[in-house]
Design an enzyme around this catalytic site. Structure first.
Site, PDB file in Angstrom:
ATOM      1  N   TYR A 174      18.311  13.347  37.781  1.00 15.97           N
ATOM      2  CA  TYR A 174      19.444  12.575  37.263  1.00 15.97           C
ATOM      3  C   TYR A 174      19.129  11.097  37.054  1.00 15.97           C
ATOM      4  O   TYR A 174      19.941  10.244  37.391  1.00 15.97           O
ATOM      5  CB  TYR A 174      20.660  12.702  38.201  1.00 15.97           C
ATOM      6  CG  TYR A 174      20.959  14.117  38.644  1.00 15.97           C
ATOM      7  CD1 TYR A 174      21.423  15.057  37.726  1.00 15.97           C
ATOM      8  CD2 TYR A 174      20.769  14.514  39.956  1.00 15.97           C
ATOM      9  CE1 TYR A 174      21.685  16.363  38.120  1.00 15.97           C
ATOM     10  CE2 TYR A 174      21.034  15.814  40.361  1.00 15.97           C
ATOM     11  CZ  TYR A 174      21.484  16.732  39.434  1.00 15.97           C
ATOM     12  OH  TYR A 174      21.750  18.013  39.828  1.00 15.97           O
ATOM     13  N   LYS A 183      20.138  26.830  49.489  1.00 17.94           N
ATOM     14  CA  LYS A 183      19.860  25.629  50.289  1.00 17.94           C
ATOM     15  C   LYS A 183      19.335  25.922  51.693  1.00 17.94           C
ATOM     16  O   LYS A 183      18.142  26.085  51.872  1.00 17.94           O
ATOM     17  CB  LYS A 183      21.107  24.747  50.332  1.00 17.94           C
ATOM     18  CG  LYS A 183      21.426  24.112  48.969  1.00 17.94           C
ATOM     19  CD  LYS A 183      22.535  23.122  49.096  1.00 17.94           C
ATOM     20  CE  LYS A 183      22.957  22.501  47.783  1.00 17.94           C
ATOM     21  NZ  LYS A 183      22.061  21.491  47.280  1.00 17.94           N
ATOM     22  N   ASP A 230      30.874  30.458  45.961  1.00 18.53           N
ATOM     23  CA  ASP A 230      29.606  29.729  45.933  1.00 18.53           C
ATOM     24  C   ASP A 230      29.472  28.992  47.271  1.00 18.53           C
ATOM     25  O   ASP A 230      30.010  27.908  47.449  1.00 18.53           O
ATOM     26  CB  ASP A 230      29.618  28.763  44.738  1.00 18.53           C
ATOM     27  CG  ASP A 230      28.376  27.867  44.695  1.00 18.53           C
ATOM     28  OD1 ASP A 230      27.589  27.893  45.659  1.00 18.53           O
ATOM     29  OD2 ASP A 230      28.213  27.141  43.704  1.00 18.53           O
ATOM     30  N   TYR A 246      31.405  22.069  41.500  1.00 23.08           N
ATOM     31  CA  TYR A 246      30.013  21.920  41.065  1.00 23.08           C
ATOM     32  C   TYR A 246      29.260  23.202  41.419  1.00 23.08           C
ATOM     33  O   TYR A 246      29.341  23.685  42.555  1.00 23.08           O
ATOM     34  CB  TYR A 246      29.333  20.714  41.750  1.00 23.08           C
ATOM     35  CG  TYR A 246      27.866  20.671  41.426  1.00 23.08           C
ATOM     36  CD1 TYR A 246      27.432  20.189  40.197  1.00 23.08           C
ATOM     37  CD2 TYR A 246      26.920  21.189  42.300  1.00 23.08           C
ATOM     38  CE1 TYR A 246      26.085  20.210  39.862  1.00 23.08           C
ATOM     39  CE2 TYR A 246      25.571  21.211  41.968  1.00 23.08           C
ATOM     40  CZ  TYR A 246      25.172  20.722  40.752  1.00 23.08           C
ATOM     41  OH  TYR A 246      23.841  20.749  40.419  1.00 23.08           O
TER      42      TYR A 246
HETATM   43  N1  PMP Z   1      26.235  25.400  43.965  1.00 19.56           N
HETATM   44  C1  PMP Z   1      26.504  24.412  44.815  1.00 19.56           C
HETATM   45  C2  PMP Z   1      27.818  24.426  45.544  1.00 19.56           C
HETATM   46  C3  PMP Z   1      25.573  23.402  45.050  1.00 19.56           C
HETATM   47  O1  PMP Z   1      25.858  22.393  45.894  1.00 19.56           O
HETATM   48  C4  PMP Z   1      24.331  23.455  44.362  1.00 19.56           C
HETATM   49  C5  PMP Z   1      23.244  22.419  44.577  1.00 19.56           C
HETATM   50  N2  PMP Z   1      23.601  21.144  44.741  1.00 19.56           N
HETATM   51  C6  PMP Z   1      24.095  24.504  43.471  1.00 19.56           C
HETATM   52  C7  PMP Z   1      25.060  25.468  43.305  1.00 19.56           C
HETATM   53  C8  PMP Z   1      22.793  24.590  42.698  1.00 19.56           C
HETATM   54  O2  PMP Z   1      21.730  24.840  43.529  1.00 19.56           O
HETATM   55  P1  PMP Z   1      20.230  24.446  43.106  1.00 19.56           P
HETATM   56  O3  PMP Z   1      20.181  22.944  43.101  1.00 19.56           O
HETATM   57  O4  PMP Z   1      19.377  25.064  44.171  1.00 19.56           O
HETATM   58  O5  PMP Z   1      19.988  25.023  41.757  1.00 19.56           O
END
Ligand code: PMP
Length: 423
Positions: free
Chosen positions: A16, A274, A245, A144
């Protein structure tokens, strides 16, 4: 050998930021426990757990050993037509700690891909059930879900990259961001917009996709478990799948093993990532129910149409097995509430700053929401000067440290945050 920062600045993209006028980067040569070690030897207390992932800290002996042992067997093997012990063990572990209704696991190579796979599953499911009209998704404002195209299409349509690529993204539906705070009394009718949308359009809706309880990068907002419970009930009433998610919230971060547990609900499709590998390697997982798997398998394609090269990478599976094992040992159950209590006590004073709109804490997450966007480069210089690693963005300065952080280290992070906003 010193790190060539001039080369880095000239040739390497960082997340970013501009290639012409990039934000500064700090050279890290090692990390251990809850500290990052800079090239000049300075140690920084890590307030980020490398974006929620390194929950057990860095160079954890159990995780290091798991990787070393797996390396002596094989680093990688394709997953098409092959399986291996680490993948089987990991999927057994994941099914053991998630709701019993989730029975099938897809091992993806990052969080965004786990979300793509979840969306694909939902769409293929309805195809397989003979309902080709159900192709639209609902998500929440301030949500997000990742940076790939299908994921971007369900991120907040205004405050994200969504707006930049709007012409290329499929059109979905967005509910207002929940305003029912986690720790306030639950206002009735909070899910009325969802009911209204489903009443009008349920025959076109494949799934509701949301981050349970904590909306992460869309604003670090914590909403009420009753909202999530009502979403589940409405999905059932209108025959719509629920995709949770939990890429950021999973594995104890909110004080529950999974945030869905706070509302005692189970999703039809669950995304994890994560902390899955304790922050060692990139891997994520998408779990689903028997019913979803049946629908997908009945679809025209006859199976789920996804199969990345590094699917179920054995090194990633091995370290994930070790990390999930540490989670199952249960120390997080004492660590996370202790972090929560200390963050509450030591961040509260920030509320007195005219720059701060709100101080919020949930589990091992501490947030200062500012009135204005912060100067990231300037603030980071302040934090590094104070011996801490905190990475603010937009109007948010926040902490989600490794669970193994000590009270002294938390105090240092909070001290530096107080200095940043109170002077
Ligand atoms: N979903 C959520 C809630 C996230 O916080 C993130 C990562 N910040 C993602 C999906 C995407 O994961 P990645 O960065 O491993 O592609």
């Amino acid at each position: 050998m010193s790190i060539d920062l001039a080369f880095d600045r000239e040739h390497i993209w960082h997340p970013y930021t501009s290639m012409i006028d990039p934000l500064p980067v700090y050279p890290v040569v090692a990390a251990e426990g809850c500290e990052l070690i800079l090239e000049n030897g300075q140690r920084l207390v890590d307030g980020t757990a490398s974006w929620w992932s390194a929950v057990h800290g860095y160079r954890h002996p159990v995780l290091d050993q798991a990787l070393t042992e797996q390396l002596s067997q094989m680093a990688h093997v394709m997953f098409g037509g092959i399986t291996h012990p680490q993948a089987v063990t990991l999927c057994k572990q994941l099914l053991a700690i998630t709701p019993a209704s989730l029975t099938k696991v897809f091992l993806a190579d990052s969080g965004s891909i786990a979300v793509e796979v979840a969306i694909k599953m939902a769409l293929q499911y309805w195809q397989g059930m003979g309902n080709t009209d159900k192709t639209e998704l609902i998500s929440l404002r301030k949500g997000y879900h990742g940076d790939t195209f299908a994921a971007m299409a369900v991120c907040d349509p205004v405050d994200s990259m969504h707006s930049m690529f709007a012409r290329l993204l499929p059109k979905h539906h967005f509910l207002p961001a929940p305003t029912c705070s986690y720790d306030q009394e639950y206002p009735a009718h909070s899910t009325a917009p969802l009911r209204q949308l489903l009443e009008q359009r349920h025959s076109k809706i494949a799934a509701l996709l949301l981050e349970p309880i904590v909306q992460g990068y869309g604003g670090m907002r914590f909403y009420h478990p009753s909202y999530l419970a009502e979403c589940r009930a409405l999905c059932d009433e209108f025959d719509v799948l629920l995709i949770a998610d939990e890429i950021a919230t999973g594995f104890g971060r909110t004080g529950s093993l999974f945030a869905c547990e706070k509302a005692t609900i189970a999703a039809d499709i669950l995304c994890l990532g994560k902390a899955l590998t304790g922050g060692y390697l990139t891997m994520a997982a998408t779990l689903c129910t028997d019913q979803v798997a049946l629908g997908v398998s009945q679809s025209e394609a006859g199976g789920l149409m996804h199969g990345p090269t590094f699917m179920a990478n054995p090194l990633a599976c091995a370290v994930a097995n070790a990390s999930v094992g540490l989670i199952q040992a249960g120390h997080w159950q004492q660590q996370v509430p202790a972090i929560e209590a200390q963050l509450r006590a030591e961040l509260a004073a920030c509320q007195a700053s005219p720059l701060v709109k709100e101080v919020r804490v949930l589990g091992a997450i501490g947030v200062l929401e500012m009135h204005q966007s912060v100067d990231v480069a300037k603030l980071q210089q302040h934090f590094v000067g104070d011996g801490v690693w905190i990475r603010p963005f937009n109007r948010l300065i926040y902490l989600m440290p490794p669970f193994i952080i000590s009270p002294e280290q938390i105090s240092r992070l909070c001290w530096s945050m107080r200095r940043a906003v109170l002077g």
